[in-house]
Scaffold this motif. Structure first.
Motif, mmCIF file in Angstrom:
data_model
loop_
_atom_site.group_PDB
_atom_site.id
_atom_site.type_symbol
_atom_site.label_atom_id
_atom_site.label_comp_id
_atom_site.label_asym_id
_atom_site.label_seq_id
_atom_site.Cartn_x
_atom_site.Cartn_y
_atom_site.Cartn_z
ATOM 1 N N TYR A 31 -4.619 -6.024 8.872
ATOM 2 C CA TYR A 31 -5.731 -5.697 9.072
ATOM 3 C C TYR A 31 -6.809 -6.779 9.530
ATOM 4 O O TYR A 31 -7.409 -6.786 10.445
ATOM 5 C CB TYR A 31 -6.452 -4.636 8.208
ATOM 6 C CG TYR A 31 -5.933 -3.264 8.344
ATOM 7 C CD1 TYR A 31 -6.501 -2.241 8.913
ATOM 8 C CD2 TYR A 31 -4.707 -2.938 7.494
ATOM 9 C CE1 TYR A 31 -6.097 -1.217 8.979
ATOM 10 C CE2 TYR A 31 -4.251 -1.844 7.435
ATOM 11 C CZ TYR A 31 -4.959 -0.823 8.280
ATOM 12 O OH TYR A 31 -4.414 0.503 8.216
ATOM 13 N N SER A 66 0.896 -1.106 0.050
ATOM 14 C CA SER A 66 -0.079 0.172 0.122
ATOM 15 C C SER A 66 0.912 1.272 0.119
ATOM 16 O O SER A 66 2.002 1.250 0.739
ATOM 17 C CB SER A 66 -0.778 0.168 1.110
ATOM 18 O OG SER A 66 -1.662 -1.169 1.228
ATOM 19 N N TRP A 112 -10.984 -4.531 2.151
ATOM 20 C CA TRP A 112 -10.949 -3.431 1.046
ATOM 21 C C TRP A 112 -9.540 -3.539 0.567
ATOM 22 O O TRP A 112 -9.214 -3.464 -0.903
ATOM 23 C CB TRP A 112 -11.205 -1.875 1.490
ATOM 24 C CG TRP A 112 -10.788 -0.959 0.464
ATOM 25 C CD1 TRP A 112 -11.840 -0.616 -0.416
ATOM 26 C CD2 TRP A 112 -9.620 -0.038 0.312
ATOM 27 N NE1 TRP A 112 -11.134 0.549 -1.328
ATOM 28 C CE2 TRP A 112 -9.746 0.794 -0.813
ATOM 29 C CE3 TRP A 112 -8.335 0.125 1.134
ATOM 30 C CZ2 TRP A 112 -8.888 1.653 -1.158
ATOM 31 C CZ3 TRP A 112 -7.606 1.075 0.890
ATOM 32 C CH2 TRP A 112 -7.669 1.793 -0.387
ATOM 33 N N LEU A 113 -8.441 -3.676 1.209
ATOM 34 C CA LEU A 113 -7.060 -4.052 1.012
ATOM 35 C C LEU A 113 -6.851 -5.338 0.245
ATOM 36 O O LEU A 113 -6.319 -5.357 -0.804
ATOM 37 C CB LEU A 113 -6.267 -3.815 2.128
ATOM 38 C CG LEU A 113 -5.932 -2.472 2.728
ATOM 39 C CD1 LEU A 113 -5.361 -2.518 4.192
ATOM 40 C CD2 LEU A 113 -5.286 -1.676 1.871
ATOM 41 N N ASN A 122 -3.556 -6.315 3.773
ATOM 42 C CA ASN A 122 -4.835 -6.811 4.197
ATOM 43 C C ASN A 122 -4.663 -7.701 5.176
ATOM 44 O O ASN A 122 -5.508 -7.935 5.881
ATOM 45 C CB ASN A 122 -5.501 -7.495 2.879
ATOM 46 C CG ASN A 122 -5.203 -8.895 2.667
ATOM 47 O OD1 ASN A 122 -5.722 -9.880 3.056
ATOM 48 N ND2 ASN A 122 -3.897 -9.050 1.708
ATOM 49 N N ALA A 143 -7.325 3.317 4.427
ATOM 50 C CA ALA A 143 -7.545 2.204 5.411
ATOM 51 C C ALA A 143 -7.766 2.450 6.641
ATOM 52 O O ALA A 143 -8.886 2.108 7.524
ATOM 53 C CB ALA A 143 -6.544 1.146 5.299
ATOM 54 N N ALA A 177 -11.629 -2.823 6.594
ATOM 55 C CA ALA A 177 -10.460 -1.992 6.115
ATOM 56 C C ALA A 177 -9.486 -3.084 5.452
ATOM 57 O O ALA A 177 -9.080 -2.751 4.265
ATOM 58 C CB ALA A 177 -9.615 -1.467 7.080
#
Length: 199
Positions: free
Chosen positions: A146, A87, A134-135, A143, A95, A131
């Protein structure tokens, strides 16, 4: 008693699909989304029976992000398969915003407008998972971090709610997420060496 048996059976069925989904995601396999969608639909019913309303909304969000992620992984922005990546600052900010925004909204809604007995706990699980998903859809390695924060908080919540099978699944997902992070890190390294392993 019969109802509880049906709920247990559904938990096992959802768990099987969930395990296959996360193992395929660890392997960077796009078909993880197919198994994930089935697991999500089963989970929504089980969670409704247990009054974990934020988790129901979370699973509806998972459903949307699973469809989005399936197409994004396959097509990306340039109509070609999207590689795993880290990211950037903007994505980290988004995020973090998802976590804060989701927690605030869910905590208020659960505490003020539902009969939830664990509003803040449930909201925190939901916030980090939103979050993380989404990642995941963006195919970002973070991802796993999280999602594992969400898993770590979720395990005692599920035990408290006596959803022991889902608690066991979540503990398994916690371990797989650590493995997934390591696996994806290796894939990124191979990609940089020109040996990218696609789904």
């Amino acid at each position: 008693m019969e109802f509880l048996s049906q709920l247990t059976l559904l938990q096992w069925l959802g768990t099987i699909f969930g395990v296959v989904q996360v193992l395929l995601a660890r392997q960077n396999n796009i078909h993880n989304y197919l198994f994930g969608i089935v697991a999500i639909l089963i989970s929504i019913w089980v969670l409704y029976q247990s009054r974990l309303y934020a988790d129901i909304l979370l699973n509806l969000y998972y459903l949307v992000m699973s469809v989005y992620g399936w197409f994004y992984w396959k097509m990306g922005k340039q109509k070609q398969e999207t590689p795993i990546s880290t990211s950037n600052r903007r994505e980290h900010t988004i995020a973090g915003g998802i976590v804060l925004g989701c927690f605030g909204l869910m905590a208020y809604w659960l505490a003020q407008h539902t009969d939830s007995d664990v509003p803040y706990w449930d909201a925190l699980v939901c916030a980090f998972a939103w979050a993380g998903m989404w990642l995941m859809a963006k195919r970002k390695i973070e991802n796993w971090i999280y999602l594992n924060i969400s898993n770590f908080i979720s395990i005692p919540l599920l035990i408290y709610k006596e959803l022991y099978i889902y608690a066991g699944l979540t503990a398994f997902l916690f371990a797989v997420a650590i493995s997934g992070y390591i696996k994806w890190k290796k894939i990124i390294a191979h990609e940089r060496d020109g040996t990218y392993a696609g789904a």
